[in-house]
Structure formats: structure tokens, C-alpha cells
Write a protein that holds these residues in place. Structure first.
Motif, PDB file in Angstrom:
ATOM      1  N   UNK A 155       0.818  -1.226   0.000  1.00  0.00           N
ATOM      2  CA  UNK A 155       0.000   0.000   0.000  1.00  0.00           C
ATOM      3  C   UNK A 155       0.851   1.276   0.000  1.00  0.00           C
ATOM      4  N   UNK A 156       1.980   1.236  -0.701  1.00  0.00           N
ATOM      5  CA  UNK A 156       2.870   2.395  -0.793  1.00  0.00           C
ATOM      6  C   UNK A 156       2.303   3.373  -1.818  1.00  0.00           C
ATOM      7  N   UNK A 157       2.208   4.637  -1.409  1.00  0.00           N
ATOM      8  CA  UNK A 157       1.753   5.697  -2.311  1.00  0.00           C
ATOM      9  C   UNK A 157       2.824   6.770  -2.489  1.00  0.00           C
ATOM     10  N   UNK A 158       3.991   6.520  -1.943  1.00  0.00           N
ATOM     11  CA  UNK A 158       5.123   7.433  -2.066  1.00  0.00           C
ATOM     12  C   UNK A 158       5.810   7.153  -3.406  1.00  0.00           C
ATOM     13  N   UNK A 159       5.660   8.089  -4.345  1.00  0.00           N
ATOM     14  CA  UNK A 159       6.125   7.848  -5.714  1.00  0.00           C
ATOM     15  C   UNK A 159       7.645   7.668  -5.757  1.00  0.00           C
ATOM     16  N   UNK A 160       8.390   8.405  -4.941  1.00  0.00           N
ATOM     17  CA  UNK A 160       9.845   8.231  -4.904  1.00  0.00           C
ATOM     18  C   UNK A 160      10.219   6.778  -4.603  1.00  0.00           C
ATOM     19  N   UNK A 161       9.507   6.165  -3.685  1.00  0.00           N
ATOM     20  CA  UNK A 161       9.811   4.784  -3.283  1.00  0.00           C
ATOM     21  C   UNK A 161       9.532   3.818  -4.427  1.00  0.00           C
ATOM     22  N   UNK A 162       8.434   4.017  -5.121  1.00  0.00           N
ATOM     23  CA  UNK A 162       8.087   3.116  -6.232  1.00  0.00           C
ATOM     24  C   UNK A 162       9.066   3.303  -7.393  1.00  0.00           C
ATOM     25  N   UNK A 163       9.430   4.554  -7.673  1.00  0.00           N
ATOM     26  CA  UNK A 163      10.433   4.820  -8.710  1.00  0.00           C
ATOM     27  C   UNK A 163      11.745   4.122  -8.357  1.00  0.00           C
ATOM     28  N   UNK A 164      12.164   4.244  -7.095  1.00  0.00           N
ATOM     29  CA  UNK A 164      13.392   3.572  -6.668  1.00  0.00           C
ATOM     30  C   UNK A 164      13.255   2.066  -6.743  1.00  0.00           C
ATOM     31  N   UNK A 165      12.061   1.534  -6.501  1.00  0.00           N
ATOM     32  CA  UNK A 165      11.845   0.098  -6.654  1.00  0.00           C
ATOM     33  C   UNK A 165      12.042  -0.359  -8.090  1.00  0.00           C
ATOM     34  N   UNK A 166      11.517   0.420  -9.030  1.00  0.00           N
ATOM     35  CA  UNK A 166      11.706   0.073 -10.447  1.00  0.00           C
ATOM     36  C   UNK A 166      13.175   0.131 -10.851  1.00  0.00           C
ATOM     37  N   UNK A 167      13.928   1.036 -10.227  1.00  0.00           N
ATOM     38  CA  UNK A 167      15.321   1.285 -10.626  1.00  0.00           C
ATOM     39  C   UNK A 167      16.325   0.738  -9.616  1.00  0.00           C
ATOM     40  N   UNK A 168      15.887  -0.179  -8.745  1.00  0.00           N
ATOM     41  CA  UNK A 168      16.762  -0.573  -7.638  1.00  0.00           C
ATOM     42  C   UNK A 168      18.020  -1.308  -8.091  1.00  0.00           C
ATOM     43  N   UNK A 169      18.011  -1.900  -9.267  1.00  0.00           N
ATOM     44  CA  UNK A 169      19.197  -2.586  -9.778  1.00  0.00           C
ATOM     45  C   UNK A 169      19.923  -1.802 -10.869  1.00  0.00           C
ATOM     46  N   UNK A 170      19.443  -0.599 -11.172  1.00  0.00           N
ATOM     47  CA  UNK A 170      19.993   0.143 -12.311  1.00  0.00           C
ATOM     48  C   UNK A 170      21.458   0.503 -12.110  1.00  0.00           C
ATOM     49  N   UNK A 171      21.809   1.026 -10.952  1.00  0.00           N
ATOM     50  CA  UNK A 171      23.189   1.463 -10.709  1.00  0.00           C
ATOM     51  C   UNK A 171      24.108   0.264 -10.538  1.00  0.00           C
TER      52      UNK A 171
END
Length: 239
Positions: A80-96
Motif C-alpha cells: 500500500x505504498x503511495x510514495x512515488x519516490x519509493x516506487x520509482x526507486x523500486x523500479x530502478x533498484x538494480x539500475x546502478x
């Protein structure tokens, strides 16, 4: 492609097995429909970048993007996360960790990881970059056990970043509970790597500053129990 009306209620690995990446993308769109236009734009931009960076990556039998989609969907639906920063970081968590050069640019001088994080900060904000940094593995000492160093990093990094705990536990759930969807020698290897983290995540999630409701925490504890059951079935001698 047509998807069933009950797609929003299907377990994510069931969507993966039956409908593949298109089904997960459709489920992602169902989840982000609850957000406003600005949030949807940011989430779409993050998804586009994740798709570009990981376009040639695979996880055994599936595109790597499937894993990133499941992590993000779990954050929105189950946590139930509505914090967009957190979801964006979830999508990109392996990018770096996986594609620092592509993010930083081929001509960057100096620390490519720092440059890649700076790119994320410029595009999505300093908080997103900080969250991704917290779940990005460091350079390992080749003279020490790699799995032990991984566990130390998880415990130390997540100690000071409550929202990063939430991202990492979604990642862990996909890898740990989802271990039975893997095949070959990777099954035992993954179970050996992840099993010692079950009590670590249990303690981190239970902390008062972990920003999740009690029903969500109870859901996560049940998932950690399930992961432990599966690790035991894989690694422990059976009677």
C-alpha cells in the motif's frame, strides 16, 4: 492482448507464468491508475528507463524487467505504498548496480557508481538516488565470503534508511518466496544466499520506524515464514 478482468487479483508469479511481461505491464498500469497525472508520468518515465537499461538482461527463464515490475507492483498493491519516490526507486533498484556505465555515460571520469547516482538524482531527485544507493551492493572484498559481505551490507545500509527496507523486502520476497519458480543449480544457490536474511528482515520490518501499517507488516511476516519453509524444503535433509 486481452487479459482477464481478474488480473488485478492474480498472484504476480501466476501472471508471469500465464501472461508473461505483457501481463505484468498491464497489472502495473492497473496499479498506477490510482495515482494523479504527475505521479503517473514519473512512474512511466522510471519504467521506460528500467526497460531501456535492462532490455537484454534475463533471470533464468524470463526478462529481467519482470522482476522489477513485480517489486514495484508488490510495493503498491501488497504494501500500500503511495510514495512515488519509493516506487520509482523500486523500479530502478538494480539500475546502478547492473548498468552504471549506461547511466553515467561512457565518457565519465572517476567513480562510475557516483556518476550513475548523480544521473538518477538529476532525473528523479536526490531522494530516489539515495534510496537506490542504499540497496546497491558495494564492491566486495575478494578475500572474504561474498554472501557474508552481502548480509553485512543489507543490515548496515537498511539500518538508517527505513524506506529502503521496504524496497529491499519486496526485492527479497520476489527472490526468496519466488525461489521455487527458478530452475537448475540456481535454486540451491539462491536459497543458501537468502536464507540467513529471513531473521534480519523480520527484525528490520518490526521496527517502529519502518513506515508500514501493522496489517502490511503481518503480511510480510507471513511471506518471510513462507520463504523459510521453501528454503528448508530446498536445503534441509528430508525425512
Amino acid at each position: 492482448m486481452e487479459f482477464p478482468a481478474y488480473l488485478a487479483t492474480m498472484p504476480m508469479h501466476a501472471i508471469t507464468e500465464i501472461h508473461g511481461e505483457p501481463g505484468l505491464l498491464a497489472r502495473f498500469r492497473l496499479e498506477v491508475a490510482a495515482f494523479d497525472d504527475a505521479a503517473r508520468d514519473r512512474l512511466t518515465e522510471a519504467l521506460d528507463l528500467a526497460t531501456e537499461l535492462h532490455r537484454d538482461d534475463r533471470r533464468v527463464r524470463e526478462p529481467y524487467l519482470n522482476h522489477l515490475l513485480r517489486v514495484a507492483i508488490r510495493l503498491m498493491h501488497h504494501y500500500q505504498v503511495r510514495d512515488v519516490d519509493v516506487i520509482v526507486a523500486g523500479l530502478l533498484h538494480d539500475a546502478v548496480e547492473d548498468h552504471p556505465v549506461e547511466l553515467a555515460g561512457p565518457t565519465v571520469d572517476g567513480d562510475v557508481t557516483t556518476a550513475a547516482l548523480a544521473t538518477l538524482a538529476a532525473r528523479f531527485g536526490a531522494r530516489v538516488a539515495r534510496l537506490v544507493a542504499a540497496v546497491t551492493n558495494p564492491e566486495y572484498d575478494p578475500g572474504r565470503d561474498r554472501d557474508a559481505q552481502y548480509r553485512e551490507h543489507v543490515a548496515t545500509s537498511l539500518d538508517r534508511e527505513p524506506w529502503a527496507r521496504v524496497i529491499k523486502v519486496s526485492d527479497f520476497t520476489d527472490n526468496g518466496v519466488g525461489v521455487i519458480h527458478t530452475v537448475g543449480p540456481k535454486v540451491a544457490r539462491a536459497a543458501t544466499k537468502y536464507r540467513p536474511l529471513v531473521p534480519v528482515f523480520r527484525e528490520l520490518v518490526a521496527r517502529p520506524d519502518t513506515p508500514l501499517s501493522m496489517p502490511v507488516k503481518r503480511h510480510i511476516f507471513a511471506q518471510l515464514d513462507l520463504a523459510e519453509e521453501r528454503f528448508s524444503a530446498i536445503l534441509d535433509p528430508q525425512p
